[in-house]
Design a protein around this motif. Structure first.
Motif, PDB file in Angstrom:
ATOM      1  N   MET A   1      11.148 -40.540  -7.398  1.00 10.77           N
ATOM      2  CA  MET A   1       9.808 -40.709  -7.951  1.00 10.77           C
ATOM      3  C   MET A   1       9.518 -42.192  -8.129  1.00 10.77           C
ATOM      4  O   MET A   1      10.404 -42.975  -8.454  1.00 10.77           O
ATOM      5  CB  MET A   1       9.719 -39.986  -9.304  1.00 10.77           C
ATOM      6  N   SER A 142       7.949 -35.346 -16.178  1.00  9.85           N
ATOM      7  CA  SER A 142       7.671 -34.254 -15.247  1.00  9.85           C
ATOM      8  C   SER A 142       6.192 -34.217 -14.879  1.00  9.85           C
ATOM      9  O   SER A 142       5.839 -33.994 -13.717  1.00  9.85           O
ATOM     10  CB  SER A 142       8.093 -32.926 -15.869  1.00  9.85           C
ATOM     11  N   ALA A 145       5.517 -36.982 -12.496  1.00  8.30           N
ATOM     12  CA  ALA A 145       6.030 -36.638 -11.165  1.00  8.30           C
ATOM     13  C   ALA A 145       5.116 -35.636 -10.465  1.00  8.30           C
ATOM     14  O   ALA A 145       4.881 -35.726  -9.255  1.00  8.30           O
ATOM     15  CB  ALA A 145       7.437 -36.070 -11.281  1.00  8.30           C
ATOM     16  N   LEU A 146       4.581 -34.674 -11.242  1.00  2.27           N
ATOM     17  CA  LEU A 146       3.666 -33.695 -10.649  1.00  2.27           C
ATOM     18  C   LEU A 146       2.386 -34.360 -10.168  1.00  2.27           C
ATOM     19  O   LEU A 146       1.903 -34.086  -9.051  1.00  2.27           O
ATOM     20  CB  LEU A 146       3.341 -32.617 -11.686  1.00  2.27           C
ATOM     21  N   SER A 149       3.112 -36.245  -7.046  1.00  2.00           N
ATOM     22  CA  SER A 149       3.262 -35.330  -5.919  1.00  2.00           C
ATOM     23  C   SER A 149       1.909 -34.820  -5.431  1.00  2.00           C
ATOM     24  O   SER A 149       1.659 -34.749  -4.226  1.00  2.00           O
ATOM     25  CB  SER A 149       4.147 -34.155  -6.327  1.00  2.00           C
ATOM     26  N   LEU A 150       1.027 -34.476  -6.380  1.00  3.20           N
ATOM     27  CA  LEU A 150      -0.300 -34.010  -5.989  1.00  3.20           C
ATOM     28  C   LEU A 150      -1.087 -35.116  -5.290  1.00  3.20           C
ATOM     29  O   LEU A 150      -1.836 -34.858  -4.337  1.00  3.20           O
ATOM     30  CB  LEU A 150      -1.065 -33.521  -7.221  1.00  3.20           C
ATOM     31  N   GLU A 152       0.209 -37.554  -3.493  1.00  2.00           N
ATOM     32  CA  GLU A 152       0.750 -37.683  -2.143  1.00  2.00           C
ATOM     33  C   GLU A 152       0.253 -36.561  -1.239  1.00  2.00           C
ATOM     34  O   GLU A 152      -0.081 -36.779  -0.074  1.00  2.00           O
ATOM     35  CB  GLU A 152       2.280 -37.673  -2.194  1.00  2.00           C
ATOM     36  N   ARG A 153       0.205 -35.325  -1.794  1.00  3.37           N
ATOM     37  CA  ARG A 153      -0.278 -34.199  -1.001  1.00  3.37           C
ATOM     38  C   ARG A 153      -1.739 -34.399  -0.614  1.00  3.37           C
ATOM     39  O   ARG A 153      -2.145 -34.072   0.508  1.00  3.37           O
ATOM     40  CB  ARG A 153      -0.110 -32.909  -1.792  1.00  3.37           C
TER      41      ARG A 153
END
Length: 376
Positions: A1, A142, A145-146, A149-150, A152-153
């Motif tokens: 991360m 967390s 990190a979520l 991640s979202l 990046e998506r």
């Protein structure tokens, strides 16, 4: 991360005000004790350890925890260090630091017991505090990190959509280039035939010569129009060329409307075009494709709704093609899934024909409008 780096000037000010203020209050409460001089030194060292945590959270937290064994004035820096490690390091490291903090305060309570609370309640309070700090930091980490991640998506999805749009444009250009190639070859072969007649039959009557010259002039004009579109295309030579069927034009539009009506679609056509026979062949094909795409979109996204088609133009003025249909009620799913790339290819086709395409929602309707040049 991705590691989060704080805004250091603001973070330093926050540490000085927060940790420094709490340490000062604790130091003031210890005034008059035999270890007051030691507490002053530890307060200064704990503030330095708290500042170190901004760059090296684990090392700074460990230093503050060791100082907390000696004096309660280091407790603010130690607890802040536990939180920093939970926010910026993996859970095993954060749990180990929290356990070290609990052990340090247990030793502190045995050496310098708090007269205002029993040892059991002191231990329970310390465990609860470090547990809360550990849980808070892990939850925040967390969540970060979520979100990362979202993000990046979303970036990958945007890049993928851009790639699909580029591929759709390139596919449309290749298809148009192949189509224009065949049409252009046909035009030039006709021109060559009539030019050959002029060369080898000089004894023809003036009327025949004029007629052949007119055919050559018209053929060259149409070939130049087709060539202008071919030049704008990025075309890759395929090893195997599929045989192309004749492309529909404006003359085939009544058949398209009739097919849509037979399928149950209510289509109202208003045609205000003068001398449609003079419309260039490329523009005539584009008109057909615009109407076809508009009817297809209406069937997909607004089934059962009427569609209004307007054609208006005259030589020397832009030709307007407009397709309108009311929007479907909110929550209505399309009859068939679509990639959303049909309008991308249509936009490219209209642009290559020298025109402009616009599509938008307005006043409860979806409007697809194209303007094409129509030479006089």
């Amino acid at each position: 991360m991705k590691r989060i780096r704080p805004s250091y000037p603001i973070a330093v000010a926050g540490v000085v005000l927060g940790v420094g203020g709490l340490s000062t209050l604790t130091l003031w409460s210890q005034a008059g004790s035999p270890t007051w001089d030691l507490d002053v030194v530890i307060a200064a060292l704990s503030l330095a350890a708290a500042l170190t945590q901004l760059w090296w959270p684990a090392q700074g937290a460990l230093a503050a925890t060791l100082l907390a064994v000696l004096s309660p004035v280091a407790t603010p820096a130690a607890t802040m260090g536990a939180l920093q490690v939970a926010l910026r390091r993996r859970l095993p490291v954060a749990a180990a630091m929290a356990a070290a903090g609990v052990a340090a305060h247990v030793v502190q309570g045995l050496w310098r017991p708090n007269s205002g609370i029993s040892q059991q309640w002191w231990l329970l309070l310390i465990c609860a505090s470090y547990g809360a700090l550990l849980g808070w930091g892990a939850l925040a980490r967390s969540r970060r990190a979520l979100l990362f991640s979202l993000h990046e998506r979303a970036e990958r999805a945007e890049a993928e959509q851009g790639r699909r749009i580029a591929e759709a444009r390139m596919a449309e250009r290749r298809r148009l280039a192949s189509e224009m190639h065949d049409v252009l070859a046909h035009r030039l072969s006709l021109v060559a035939t009539h030019a050959g007649a002029l060369e080898y039959r000089p004894d023809s009557s003036p009327e025949q010569l004029a007629r052949a010259a007119g055919v050559v002039r018209t053929g060259v004009h149409q070939a130049l129009e087709e060539l202008r579109q071919v030049i704008g295309l990025l075309r890759e030579q395929d090893e195997q060329q599929d045989e192309l069927e004749p492309q529909p034009t404006l003359a085939d539009l009544p058949g398209l409307i009739a097919d849509a009506r037979e399928a149950g679609q209510e289509v109202r056509l208003r045609e205000e075009v003068t001398d449609d026979g003079a419309l260039p062949h490329a523009a005539s094909r584009t008109v057909y494709r615009v109407v076809q795409e508009g009817l297809t979109n209406a069937r997909k996204h607004a089934p059962g709704r009427p569609v209004d088609v307007l054609l208006r133009g005259t030589p020397g003025m832009p030709l307007l093609i407009e397709v309108r249909n009311p929007l479907a009620p909110a929550g209505t799913a399309p009859l068939t899934p679509g990639s959303g790339l049909g309008l991308v290819g249509l936009t490219e086709r209209v642009r290559l024909a020298g025109g402009q395409l616009d599509h938008h929602h307005a006043d409860g309707e979806f409007r697809l409008a194209a303007r094409l040049p129509w030479p006089a």
